[in-house]
Motif scaffolding. Structure first.
Motif: not given
Ligand code: 16G
Length: 253
Positions: A96-108, A177-188
């Motif tokens: 139910s949470r929209l996360t990126s692969f990189t973030e998912d792994m970092r959280l673990r 997602y890090a690049v999309l976020e920096a460009r103001g285009a992170l999916p919500v």
């Protein structure tokens, strides 16, 4: 004791046994992996050393090893030898949470890395144009990546992003997602569809599992706050690496 006997135990060369030698040798190597005397990512002793220690031919050893590679228990890297296959830590991912692969792994506490299989800019195919609400002459970036967590291959991902949100595919290093976020285009928001598959030869080889192993195919279509689609990604996850967990609520009217 030799390193071979240390790792694999003694080999019973009984010539009257009904099972072919290479199969018995295979069982012995399997047993050493199961018992943990041969650990994930550890190098198997050389073909010649095993042949000498067990007094069998190198052809027998090669045949035994080839069978275990086919079963996904051993992997071979050109020039560097044969290794016990990595055992992925199972990852639990909430649905139910929209996360990126990189973030998912970092959280673990794991490190995400990428092996690039392709990154191109092309005209959107009719199907991509439909999915991403583009006109037929618009271009898209296609990123094809093999994704690792702590060096273990976890998923093959093919992401398609309109170039108006990501003009330069080389801007993506590890995290899209890090690049999309920096460009103001992170999916919500995203729609995701998943189904079970048997991993075919090439995909299974990339994910270092036996051909035909179970996998999860996931399609994700993500949207910006404005409602515009920003990403369509098709992922193939190793079935032995992921648990997808969903929280269900009883609706109160
Ligand atoms: C996840 C998404 C994928 C997205 C990627 C971005 C699933 C099934 N897929 O793997 O759609 O493109 O994260 O991750 O969860 P990144 O920022 O590490 O490139």
């Amino acid at each position: 004791m030799s390193r071979v006997a240390d790792l694999l135990g003694a080999f019973d060369l009984d010539p009257r046994a009904a099972t072919p030698l290479y199969l018995r040798l295979q069982e012995q190597i399997k047993a050493a992996i199961d018992a943990g005397s041969l650990k994930p990512l550890e190098a198997l002793p050389g073909e010649r050393d095993i042949a000498e220690a067990f007094n069998v031919s190198r052809v027998t050893v090669r045949k035994a090893i080839a069978g275990l590679v086919d079963q996904g228990l051993l992997t071979q890297r050109q020039g560097s030898g044969t290794f016990v296959a990595a055992k992925p830590e199972r990852v639990e991912q909430p649905l139910s949470r929209l996360t990126s692969f990189t973030e998912d792994m970092r959280l673990r506490g794991m490190t995400a890395t990428v092996h690039w299989l392709g990154r191109t800019v092309s005209l959107a195919s009719p199907q991509e144009a439909m999915r991403l609400a583009l006109s037929p002459n618009e271009t898209v970036v296609r990123l094809r990546r093999l994704r690792f967590a702590n060096q273990v291959p976890m998923a093959i991902e093919c992401a398609t992003v309109p170039t108006r949100f990501l003009p330069d595919p080389d801007a993506v290093d590890t995290s899209l997602y890090a690049v999309l976020e920096a460009r103001g285009a992170l999916p919500v928001r995203a729609l995701q569809r998943l189904h079970a598959v048997n991993l075919s030869g090439e995909d299974a080889a990339l994910l270092e599992v036996a051909p035909g192993s179970a996998g999860l195919a996931i399609d994700r279509l993500s949207y910006l706050d404005s409602g515009l689609p920003v990403e369509f990604t098709q992922s193939l996850y190793r079935g032995d690496a992921y648990d997808f967990v969903a929280e269900l609520n009883l609706r109160h009217e």
